[in-house]
Design an enzyme around this catalytic site. Sequence first.
Site, PDB file in Angstrom:
ATOM      1  N   GLU A  68       0.831  -1.196   0.000  1.00  0.00           N
ATOM      2  CA  GLU A  68       0.000   0.000   0.000  1.00  0.00           C
ATOM      3  C   GLU A  68       0.869   1.249   0.000  1.00  0.00           C
ATOM      4  O   GLU A  68       0.661   2.180  -0.785  1.00  0.00           O
ATOM      5  CB  GLU A  68      -0.916  -0.011   1.226  1.00  0.00           C
ATOM      6  CG  GLU A  68      -1.862   1.174   1.298  1.00  0.00           C
ATOM      7  CD  GLU A  68      -2.748   1.113   2.537  1.00  0.00           C
ATOM      8  OE1 GLU A  68      -3.964   1.280   2.379  1.00  0.00           O
ATOM      9  OE2 GLU A  68      -2.224   0.918   3.642  1.00  0.00           O
ATOM     10  N   THR A  69       1.876   1.259   0.864  1.00  0.00           N
ATOM     11  CA  THR A  69       2.771   2.418   0.938  1.00  0.00           C
ATOM     12  C   THR A  69       3.670   2.493  -0.283  1.00  0.00           C
ATOM     13  O   THR A  69       3.957   3.578  -0.798  1.00  0.00           O
ATOM     14  CB  THR A  69       3.611   2.356   2.223  1.00  0.00           C
ATOM     15  OG1 THR A  69       2.733   2.297   3.360  1.00  0.00           O
ATOM     16  CG2 THR A  69       4.502   3.581   2.351  1.00  0.00           C
ATOM     17  N   CYS A  82       8.364   1.936 -13.896  1.00  0.00           N
ATOM     18  CA  CYS A  82       8.004   2.198 -12.496  1.00  0.00           C
ATOM     19  C   CYS A  82       7.447   0.907 -11.893  1.00  0.00           C
ATOM     20  O   CYS A  82       7.343  -0.124 -12.569  1.00  0.00           O
ATOM     21  CB  CYS A  82       7.007   3.342 -12.389  1.00  0.00           C
ATOM     22  SG  CYS A  82       5.299   2.928 -12.852  1.00  0.00           S
ATOM     23  N   CYS A 106       7.894 -10.995   7.454  1.00  0.00           N
ATOM     24  CA  CYS A 106       8.967 -11.362   8.381  1.00  0.00           C
ATOM     25  C   CYS A 106       8.408 -12.051   9.613  1.00  0.00           C
ATOM     26  O   CYS A 106       9.053 -12.904  10.212  1.00  0.00           O
ATOM     27  CB  CYS A 106       9.754 -10.113   8.800  1.00  0.00           C
ATOM     28  SG  CYS A 106      10.656  -9.344   7.452  1.00  0.00           S
ATOM     29  N   CYS A 131       1.056   2.065 -19.153  1.00  0.00           N
ATOM     30  CA  CYS A 131       1.102   1.966 -17.692  1.00  0.00           C
ATOM     31  C   CYS A 131       0.152   3.002 -17.079  1.00  0.00           C
ATOM     32  O   CYS A 131       0.170   4.175 -17.461  1.00  0.00           O
ATOM     33  CB  CYS A 131       2.520   2.202 -17.180  1.00  0.00           C
ATOM     34  SG  CYS A 131       2.648   2.373 -15.385  1.00  0.00           S
TER      35      CYS A 131
END
Length: 328
Positions: free
Chosen positions: A120-121, A158, A174, A232
Amino acid sequence: MLFPGIGPEGQRKLATARVALVGCGATGSALASLLARGGVGSIRIIDRDYVEPSNLQRQSLFDESDASQSLPKAIAAARQISAFNSEIVIEPQVADLVPANIEVLLDGVQLILDGTDNFETRYLVNDFSVKSSLPWIYTAAVGSYGITLNVLPGKTACLTCLFPEPPSGTFETCETAGILNSAVNLAASIAATEAIKLLVGAESQMRRTLLSFDLWRNEHAEVRAENPRTGCQTCGERDFIHLAGEGRAHITLCGRNSVQIHERHRPIDFLEISQRLRPHGTVRHNDFVLKFWPEPYEMTLFPDGRAIIKGTTSAALARSLYARYVGT
């Protein structure tokens, strides 16, 4: 600087460089250390989270003292860096990068580095990068796997060129898959080197591929990314849906069996709320974060009203706990 690729002039350029690091977890803390030790003059560290004991295996910039105090990662990183390089400027920003604050938090930098843990970020940063013609470097690591991509707007592909849609469903983190700290450090080392190339004026030496590797399986791959993809949505059609905040959740899952509640414009007085919360559970706080344990949950409050509710993945329950103890 004896290395001929940089030299005295390159070192002077590094000393005046300004970069932003979004996220200061495993890859982010390694990137911060490498760039600071390399002499990058100004590093703005943006992170919403705090240091926990479980972080220390993979987040090399922090120590047990940071974890015992539950210091925000941006603050802890700034303190640690100042201990080994007091000549550079570190700007810690304890914040969640969102469409409403991205222009302020990324203002005035030459390069954005990715140390975050969520797509999202990353798609938000990609939108801002392309719209502002500001380079950024995508970096991620989990398990024994690492990946990185240089995005030079108008010149290379990108993130959306290569991955038109964010990953859907569940995927390893993680917290669920573990991580080799060697994979973190390799990914961060590659990204830091690419950043230094850009900052010293050696853009022609930068890699134009999406590079991935798996240290455990001894595998690596590269996907060509030297040109933007025709059509894009981001760099072709310039439709910045993530920057516009479309589909962005007000409450998000943030790993560790936790839910984050985004509440801005709700300043929290830690002293006042501590008194209210003490009858309901253990409370402790410093200048940067308040932790509250209404068993069996753990609530972490930040001065801007944001909260992380640990012990559940239910957005409804997290919102209920927030309303009960902080307010609606």
